[in-house]
Design a protein around this motif. Structure first.
Motif, PDB file in Angstrom:
ATOM      1  N   GLY A  79      54.887  41.502  47.862  1.00 22.49           N
ATOM      2  CA  GLY A  79      54.629  40.986  46.518  1.00 22.49           C
ATOM      3  C   GLY A  79      53.176  40.605  46.323  1.00 22.49           C
ATOM      4  N   LEU A  80      52.574  39.956  47.321  1.00 22.06           N
ATOM      5  CA  LEU A  80      51.162  39.581  47.229  1.00 22.06           C
ATOM      6  C   LEU A  80      50.265  40.827  47.211  1.00 22.06           C
ATOM      7  N   ALA A  81      50.659  41.872  47.955  1.00 21.65           N
ATOM      8  CA  ALA A  81      49.884  43.120  47.952  1.00 21.65           C
ATOM      9  C   ALA A  81      49.883  43.752  46.567  1.00 21.65           C
ATOM     10  N   ARG A  87      45.348  43.574  40.185  1.00 24.26           N
ATOM     11  CA  ARG A  87      44.015  43.067  39.840  1.00 24.26           C
ATOM     12  C   ARG A  87      42.956  44.146  40.031  1.00 24.26           C
ATOM     13  N   LYS A  88      43.080  44.918  41.097  1.00 24.82           N
ATOM     14  CA  LYS A  88      42.127  45.998  41.350  1.00 24.82           C
ATOM     15  C   LYS A  88      42.202  47.050  40.247  1.00 24.82           C
ATOM     16  N   GLY A 102      35.522  49.350  30.936  1.00 27.72           N
ATOM     17  CA  GLY A 102      36.924  49.691  31.103  1.00 27.72           C
ATOM     18  C   GLY A 102      37.352  49.380  32.513  1.00 27.72           C
ATOM     19  N   PRO A 103      38.653  49.354  32.776  1.00 27.96           N
ATOM     20  CA  PRO A 103      39.115  49.090  34.132  1.00 27.96           C
ATOM     21  C   PRO A 103      38.545  50.093  35.111  1.00 27.96           C
ATOM     22  N   ALA A 216      44.801  38.739  35.035  1.00 26.45           N
ATOM     23  CA  ALA A 216      43.601  37.965  34.712  1.00 26.45           C
ATOM     24  C   ALA A 216      42.376  38.827  34.411  1.00 26.45           C
ATOM     25  N   PRO A 217      42.088  39.899  35.200  1.00 30.58           N
ATOM     26  CA  PRO A 217      40.893  40.695  34.889  1.00 30.58           C
ATOM     27  C   PRO A 217      40.935  41.319  33.498  1.00 30.58           C
TER      28      PRO A 217
END
Length: 300
Positions: A79-81, A87-88, A102-103, A216-217
């Motif tokens: 889940g953390l991965a 986010r990446k 852009g992303p 968030a990003p």
């Protein structure tokens, strides 16, 4: 094992097709989003090898899933991965013009393939469990389920790339899918299930925390400057509240801080108000640092 072409076999196969349409779509979404800014010839390579990796990972997990799920902390780590991958995926490209940020998807074939394989390895758990359950132990049905998922992933990846070109908001959908999958894995972690059952509100706090961190990003680039501190303050507040949910049971009992009414009132006051000076300090430091960054003299 149901007899081939019997009603039970066809019913199970139909269920597997539906499962693939729902769950393999997640893999297609991630592959398409990761590969979208690569050159066209590299996009085809990433989709091919990403699909190959997804099927290989699922095949391996179909064999090892019972042992994998028994590894303490595996679901939590997965889940953390997924939060990290989300986010990446949504982090803006610093090389893009400020007005058109852009992303930042992977910009090289190895980086794209690495991200896809990690995401597939984590997200493939649900697919393997669902197909394994629908197949009722039939190796033939499990293999057919893996084969059926190939065209879904390949076609879906190309579709996602085209959709992102026209509708960039699809990127946010990909981040939300990863966030939801990450949350689902965290709350199914055997090490946490007993504690979560005893603290139902913690599930809601974890859900908001996971989505806040994952997306968030994306929001930080779209909020006004005055609202941008929320990107840090909201997850920080949720971590603060979760910490008290974990700590309070240990503070109860004879001799504990909560053994007296005064101690209980004090802890509750710190729980609900203690974060305010920390939030104020963060905002103050941020405001003091901002002018030096914005008004820094330009070098000739």
């Amino acid at each position: 094992m149901p007899e081939i072409f019997s009603a039970a076999f066809l019913s199970a196969l139909f269920a597997i097709v539906l499962i693939d349409l729902v769950l393999a779509g997640d893999n297609a979404l991630i592959i398409g989003l990761v590969a979208r800014n690569l050159p066209k010839e590299q996009q085809r390579k990433v989709i091919f090898w990403g699909t190959f990796g997804a099927i290989a990972v699922r095949g391996l997990m179909a064999i090892l899933v019972v042992y994998i799920l028994n590894v303490p902390g595996f679901m939590l780590a997965g889940g953390l991965a997924l939060i990290w991958i989300s986010r990446k995926l949504l982090t803006p490209d610093e090389n893009a013009a400020d007005a058109h940020k852009g992303p930042a998807p992977a910009t090289s074939f190895p980086a794209a393939l690495r991200t896809i394989v990690v995401a597939d390895a984590v997200m493939g758990i649900d697919n393997v469990l669902a197909i394994g359950g629908a197949a009722s132990g039939s190796i033939v049905l499990i293999i057919m389920g893996l084969i059926i998922s190939v065209p879904i992933i390949v076609w879906g990846s190309h579709l996602v790339i085209r959709l992102v070109d026209r509708y960039p908001a699809v990127i946010l959908l990909g981040g939300a899918v990863l966030a939801w999958t990450g949350y689902s894995m965290i709350v199914r972690e055997p090490l946490l299930m007993t504690w979560l059952a005893a603290h139902p509100p913690a599930r809601f706090v974890i859900a908001v925390l996971v989505f806040s961190l994952s997306l968030a990003p994306w929001w930080s680039e779209r909020l006004s400057r005055k609202m941008q501190p929320l990107v840090v303050l909201l997850p920080g507040l949720l971590v603060w509240l979760l910490a008290f949910e974990v700590a309070i049971p240990y503070l109860k009992g004879s001799g504990g801080v909560l053994a007296t009414d005064m101690g209980s009132y004090l802890i509750q006051a710190v729980r609900w108000l203690g974060w305010l000076p920390l939030a104020a300090a963060y905002i103050l430091l941020r405001e003091r640092a901002a002018p030096r960054t914005v008004n820094a003299p330009s070098r000739p």
